[in-house]
Write a protein that holds these residues in place. Structure first.
Motif, PDB file in Angstrom:
ATOM      1  N   ILE A 179       6.578  18.717   4.419  1.00 48.41           N
ATOM      2  CA  ILE A 179       7.451  17.765   5.112  1.00 48.41           C
ATOM      3  C   ILE A 179       6.632  16.748   5.903  1.00 48.41           C
ATOM      4  O   ILE A 179       7.135  16.147   6.858  1.00 48.41           O
ATOM      5  CB  ILE A 179       8.439  18.490   6.051  1.00 48.41           C
ATOM      6  CG1 ILE A 179       7.701  19.179   7.201  1.00 48.41           C
ATOM      7  CG2 ILE A 179       9.307  19.468   5.276  1.00 48.41           C
ATOM      8  CD1 ILE A 179       8.620  19.633   8.320  1.00 48.41           C
ATOM      9  N   SER A 180       5.374  16.545   5.509  1.00 48.88           N
ATOM     10  CA  SER A 180       4.496  15.675   6.296  1.00 48.88           C
ATOM     11  C   SER A 180       5.056  14.258   6.420  1.00 48.88           C
ATOM     12  O   SER A 180       4.844  13.595   7.439  1.00 48.88           O
ATOM     13  CB  SER A 180       3.091  15.636   5.682  1.00 48.88           C
ATOM     14  OG  SER A 180       3.123  15.114   4.363  1.00 48.88           O
ATOM     15  N   GLY A 181       5.769  13.780   5.407  1.00 41.12           N
ATOM     16  CA  GLY A 181       6.351  12.453   5.495  1.00 41.12           C
ATOM     17  C   GLY A 181       7.335  12.339   6.642  1.00 41.12           C
ATOM     18  O   GLY A 181       7.385  11.322   7.342  1.00 41.12           O
ATOM     19  N   GLN A 182       8.133  13.386   6.849  1.00 38.99           N
ATOM     20  CA  GLN A 182       9.082  13.382   7.960  1.00 38.99           C
ATOM     21  C   GLN A 182       8.364  13.499   9.305  1.00 38.99           C
ATOM     22  O   GLN A 182       8.799  12.917  10.301  1.00 38.99           O
ATOM     23  CB  GLN A 182      10.076  14.535   7.796  1.00 38.99           C
ATOM     24  CG  GLN A 182      10.937  14.421   6.553  1.00 38.99           C
ATOM     25  CD  GLN A 182      11.854  15.616   6.395  1.00 38.99           C
ATOM     26  OE1 GLN A 182      12.755  15.822   7.195  1.00 38.99           O
ATOM     27  NE2 GLN A 182      11.622  16.405   5.365  1.00 38.99           N
ATOM     28  N   ILE A 183       7.256  14.244   9.324  1.00 38.83           N
ATOM     29  CA  ILE A 183       6.470  14.360  10.557  1.00 38.83           C
ATOM     30  C   ILE A 183       5.849  13.015  10.908  1.00 38.83           C
ATOM     31  O   ILE A 183       5.878  12.580  12.068  1.00 38.83           O
ATOM     32  CB  ILE A 183       5.388  15.444  10.398  1.00 38.83           C
ATOM     33  CG1 ILE A 183       6.033  16.819  10.239  1.00 38.83           C
ATOM     34  CG2 ILE A 183       4.433  15.435  11.592  1.00 38.83           C
ATOM     35  CD1 ILE A 183       5.077  17.918   9.844  1.00 38.83           C
ATOM     36  N   ILE A 195      -4.336   6.977 -12.656  1.00 39.23           N
ATOM     37  CA  ILE A 195      -4.221   8.241 -11.935  1.00 39.23           C
ATOM     38  C   ILE A 195      -3.047   8.173 -10.956  1.00 39.23           C
ATOM     39  O   ILE A 195      -2.955   7.261 -10.141  1.00 39.23           O
ATOM     40  CB  ILE A 195      -5.521   8.564 -11.173  1.00 39.23           C
ATOM     41  CG1 ILE A 195      -6.658   8.844 -12.175  1.00 39.23           C
ATOM     42  CG2 ILE A 195      -5.341   9.764 -10.248  1.00 39.23           C
ATOM     43  CD1 ILE A 195      -8.002   9.095 -11.531  1.00 39.23           C
ATOM     44  N   ALA A 196      -2.133   9.127 -11.048  1.00 38.35           N
ATOM     45  CA  ALA A 196      -0.993   9.227 -10.130  1.00 38.35           C
ATOM     46  C   ALA A 196      -0.748  10.703  -9.845  1.00 38.35           C
ATOM     47  O   ALA A 196      -0.803  11.536 -10.751  1.00 38.35           O
ATOM     48  CB  ALA A 196       0.242   8.581 -10.735  1.00 38.35           C
ATOM     49  N   THR A 197      -0.493  11.033  -8.604  1.00 39.57           N
ATOM     50  CA  THR A 197      -0.372  12.419  -8.184  1.00 39.57           C
ATOM     51  C   THR A 197       0.837  12.589  -7.284  1.00 39.57           C
ATOM     52  O   THR A 197       1.114  11.735  -6.449  1.00 39.57           O
ATOM     53  CB  THR A 197      -1.638  12.877  -7.432  1.00 39.57           C
ATOM     54  OG1 THR A 197      -2.792  12.477  -8.174  1.00 39.57           O
ATOM     55  CG2 THR A 197      -1.656  14.386  -7.270  1.00 39.57           C
ATOM     56  N   LEU A 198       1.541  13.716  -7.433  1.00 41.04           N
ATOM     57  CA  LEU A 198       2.707  14.008  -6.607  1.00 41.04           C
ATOM     58  C   LEU A 198       2.337  14.972  -5.484  1.00 41.04           C
ATOM     59  O   LEU A 198       1.494  15.851  -5.651  1.00 41.04           O
ATOM     60  CB  LEU A 198       3.822  14.624  -7.459  1.00 41.04           C
ATOM     61  CG  LEU A 198       4.394  13.731  -8.570  1.00 41.04           C
ATOM     62  CD1 LEU A 198       5.417  14.514  -9.387  1.00 41.04           C
ATOM     63  CD2 LEU A 198       5.022  12.467  -7.980  1.00 41.04           C
ATOM     64  N   GLU A 199       2.987  14.812  -4.325  1.00 42.49           N
ATOM     65  CA  GLU A 199       2.795  15.715  -3.195  1.00 42.49           C
ATOM     66  C   GLU A 199       3.519  17.046  -3.449  1.00 42.49           C
ATOM     67  O   GLU A 199       4.517  17.091  -4.171  1.00 42.49           O
ATOM     68  CB  GLU A 199       3.360  15.080  -1.918  1.00 42.49           C
ATOM     69  CG  GLU A 199       2.675  13.808  -1.500  1.00 42.49           C
ATOM     70  CD  GLU A 199       1.374  14.070  -0.775  1.00 42.49           C
ATOM     71  OE1 GLU A 199       1.132  15.228  -0.395  1.00 42.49           O
ATOM     72  OE2 GLU A 199       0.598  13.113  -0.610  1.00 42.49           O
ATOM     73  N   PRO A 200       3.035  18.156  -2.859  1.00 48.86           N
ATOM     74  CA  PRO A 200       3.770  19.427  -2.955  1.00 48.86           C
ATOM     75  C   PRO A 200       5.173  19.284  -2.373  1.00 48.86           C
ATOM     76  O   PRO A 200       5.347  18.694  -1.301  1.00 48.86           O
ATOM     77  CB  PRO A 200       2.914  20.390  -2.116  1.00 48.86           C
ATOM     78  CG  PRO A 200       1.557  19.771  -2.074  1.00 48.86           C
ATOM     79  CD  PRO A 200       1.771  18.292  -2.123  1.00 48.86           C
ATOM     80  N   GLU A 201       6.173  19.824  -3.059  1.00 48.00           N
ATOM     81  CA  GLU A 201       7.557  19.646  -2.628  1.00 48.00           C
ATOM     82  C   GLU A 201       7.855  20.314  -1.297  1.00 48.00           C
ATOM     83  O   GLU A 201       8.708  19.849  -0.539  1.00 48.00           O
ATOM     84  CB  GLU A 201       8.502  20.201  -3.707  1.00 48.00           C
ATOM     85  CG  GLU A 201       8.534  19.361  -4.975  1.00 48.00           C
ATOM     86  CD  GLU A 201       9.587  19.846  -5.952  1.00 48.00           C
ATOM     87  OE1 GLU A 201      10.363  20.751  -5.577  1.00 48.00           O
ATOM     88  OE2 GLU A 201       9.633  19.312  -7.071  1.00 48.00           O
ATOM     89  N   ARG A 238       0.837  -1.188   0.000  1.00 47.66           N
ATOM     90  CA  ARG A 238       0.000   0.000   0.000  1.00 47.66           C
ATOM     91  C   ARG A 238       0.879   1.247   0.000  1.00 47.66           C
ATOM     92  O   ARG A 238       1.929   1.288   0.630  1.00 47.66           O
ATOM     93  CB  ARG A 238      -0.910   0.047   1.229  1.00 47.66           C
ATOM     94  CG  ARG A 238      -2.251  -0.642   1.064  1.00 47.66           C
ATOM     95  CD  ARG A 238      -3.190   0.149   0.206  1.00 47.66           C
ATOM     96  NE  ARG A 238      -4.447  -0.545  -0.003  1.00 47.66           N
ATOM     97  CZ  ARG A 238      -5.251  -0.328  -1.042  1.00 47.66           C
ATOM     98  NH1 ARG A 238      -4.899   0.547  -1.972  1.00 47.66           N
ATOM     99  NH2 ARG A 238      -6.380  -0.982  -1.164  1.00 47.66           N
ATOM    100  N   LYS A 239       0.418   2.261  -0.704  1.00 52.88           N
ATOM    101  CA  LYS A 239       1.072   3.556  -0.677  1.00 52.88           C
ATOM    102  C   LYS A 239       0.463   4.395   0.442  1.00 52.88           C
ATOM    103  O   LYS A 239      -0.747   4.424   0.618  1.00 52.88           O
ATOM    104  CB  LYS A 239       0.911   4.272  -2.023  1.00 52.88           C
ATOM    105  CG  LYS A 239       1.680   5.585  -2.107  1.00 52.88           C
ATOM    106  CD  LYS A 239       1.593   6.173  -3.511  1.00 52.88           C
ATOM    107  CE  LYS A 239       2.397   7.468  -3.612  1.00 52.88           C
ATOM    108  NZ  LYS A 239       2.329   8.045  -4.982  1.00 52.88           N
ATOM    109  N   ILE A 256       4.570   9.245   2.830  1.00 56.39           N
ATOM    110  CA  ILE A 256       5.611   8.273   3.151  1.00 56.39           C
ATOM    111  C   ILE A 256       6.048   7.495   1.927  1.00 56.39           C
ATOM    112  O   ILE A 256       7.236   7.306   1.682  1.00 56.39           O
ATOM    113  CB  ILE A 256       5.115   7.290   4.239  1.00 56.39           C
ATOM    114  CG1 ILE A 256       4.826   8.050   5.540  1.00 56.39           C
ATOM    115  CG2 ILE A 256       6.137   6.183   4.485  1.00 56.39           C
ATOM    116  CD1 ILE A 256       4.282   7.179   6.648  1.00 56.39           C
ATOM    117  N   GLY A 257       5.083   7.044   1.134  1.00 57.07           N
ATOM    118  CA  GLY A 257       5.380   6.216  -0.025  1.00 57.07           C
ATOM    119  C   GLY A 257       4.868   4.806   0.190  1.00 57.07           C
ATOM    120  O   GLY A 257       4.091   4.528   1.107  1.00 57.07           O
TER     121      GLY A 257
END
Length: 392
Positions: A314-318, A305-311, A272-273, A277-278
């Motif tokens: 930093i939510s992944g690090q949080i 459908i594939a979408t990128l997070e705003p650069e 799962r994505k 985080i990925g």
């Protein structure tokens, strides 16, 4: 204890913090896993009550937050179809995708409905046989049994116009991913009480043993969290690592066996994505092949459908406990609950949303926090001075 106010008693809280100070000899970093725990911590200023050197970081336990942006976009694409009745719990309607949210789609004529139980969708599908009814099934193991029952009933009752858009994720693989990272700071966990009420906590025992980390399954009231923190610190100080159950009034080691059975009959585990985080291997539920006729991802053309997070986000690090919301340059300015950029601001249970709601964007260090518990006898962040020799 019988009553809610007993779990918010200031004198008991002061005694627990006093005991933490008595036994603590080193700084420690603990992660609370559940978004409900994060909300309670920030609301009550619990992180500012703890002794100096004890830090709480926030985990990936908000189900709305970790639902991938591309899954939100898939939901919106399905909801825009003319023959679709799109059903969801209310907390997903305001979550933005790449182009608006479900409220926007509803205002433009889409048939988007809030339901209070997954089985409400069964009634809607039976009442509208000429329409395709889709339920947005998200969350952790906590919501999986009810969502599984919807799929099971739809197949058993031959309700062919009902399907589920599934985005279920699992907590244990996320903890393993956090602990495996070279950036990991977490030394102990406050485990997710609601998840363990369904699944039990036996599956956390191999994680604790493999990575030598204490895991204390905790409730959500202030005294639950403080006691769970004390139990984790005690293990760390004694160089122990096991799974302990602070939330014993609600759950046990085995969990809810009938709920687990229906989940295993309907879902299988796969990759799962996670938003921010990925992809985490074997970290989510997918409908089994025998439920393919009720799998919205297979019935609608949305797989591309594939979408990128705003650069800037930093939510992944949080979500992995590496950084805090006030470390983000967009927090409280470009990113707010009204205009969220990332995972941890899209839901009230997210760490960034909790920090914003209780004013941490106004004073990141929390010096003026109004502590709702332990108003007698506790000075926030009073404690020891740490020498280099005492650092972890």
């Amino acid at each position: 204890m019988k009553y809610l106010d007993e779990y918010r008693d200031g004198e008991l809280a002061a005694n627990i913090v006093k005991e933490m100070r008595r036994i603590q000899t080193r700084p420690w970093v603990l992660m609370e896993v559940c978004g409900g725990q994060t909300h309670s911590i920030v609301k009550n200023g619990i992180d500012h009550l703890l002794p100096e050197g004890v830090e709480l970081v926030h985990g990936p336990g908000c189900p709305v937050c970790v639902t991938p942006l591309e899954m939100i976009d898939k939901a919106h694409a399905i909801a825009r179809c003319r023959d679709v009745i799109f059903c969801s719990f209310g907390d997903m309607l305001r979550v933005p995708g790449s182009d608006g949210d479900l409220f926007t789609i509803k205002s433009l004529g889409g048939d988007v409905r809030i339901v209070y139980s997954p089985l409400d969708c069964l009634k809607i599908a039976k009442a509208n046989p000429a329409r395709r009814v889709v339920f947005f099934a998200i969350g952790f193991e906590t919501t999986a049994p009810a969502n599984a029952m919807l799929a099971w009933r739809a197949r058993a009752e031959k309700v062919e116009n009902l399907s589920l858009l599934v985005s279920h994720v699992l907590v244990p693989p996320a903890l393993s991913a956090i602990l495996s990272s070279t950036e990991n700071r977490v030394q102990a966990f406050l485990g997710p009480g609601h998840v363990c009420a369904v699944m039990g906590y036996s599956e956390y025992e191999p994680i604790s043993a493999r990575y030598c980390v204490p895991i204390v399954i905790s409730g959500f009231e202030p005294l639950d969290i403080l006691e769970g923190t004390l139990m984790a610190i005690r293990q760390l100080e004694e160089d122990r690592a096991s799974v302990e159950n602070q939330y014993s009034r609600v759950l046990d080691r085995t969990g809810n066996l009938p709920a687990q059975k229906v989940v295993s009959q309907v879902f299988e585990i796969g990759d799962r994505k996670w938003r921010g985080i990925g992809t985490i291997p074997m970290s989510g539920y997918h409908l089994r092949d025998e439920f393919a006729r009720h799998d919205a991802e297979k019935l609608f053309e949305v797989n591309e459908i594939a979408t990128l997070e705003p650069e800037i986000c930093i939510s992944g690090q949080i979500l992995r406990g590496i950084r805090k919301p006030h470390d983000c340059p967009a927090f409280g300015t470009l990113c707010s609950p009204q205009h969220p950029l990332g995972a941890t601001m899209v839901s009230a249970e997210g760490a960034c949303a909790a920090y914003y709601a209780y004013g941490r964007h106004l004073n990141p260090q929390g010096d003026d926090v109004l502590v709702e518990i332990a108003s007698r006898g506790v000075t926030p962040k009073a404690g020891k001075e740490w020498s280099d020799a005492g650092a972890a």
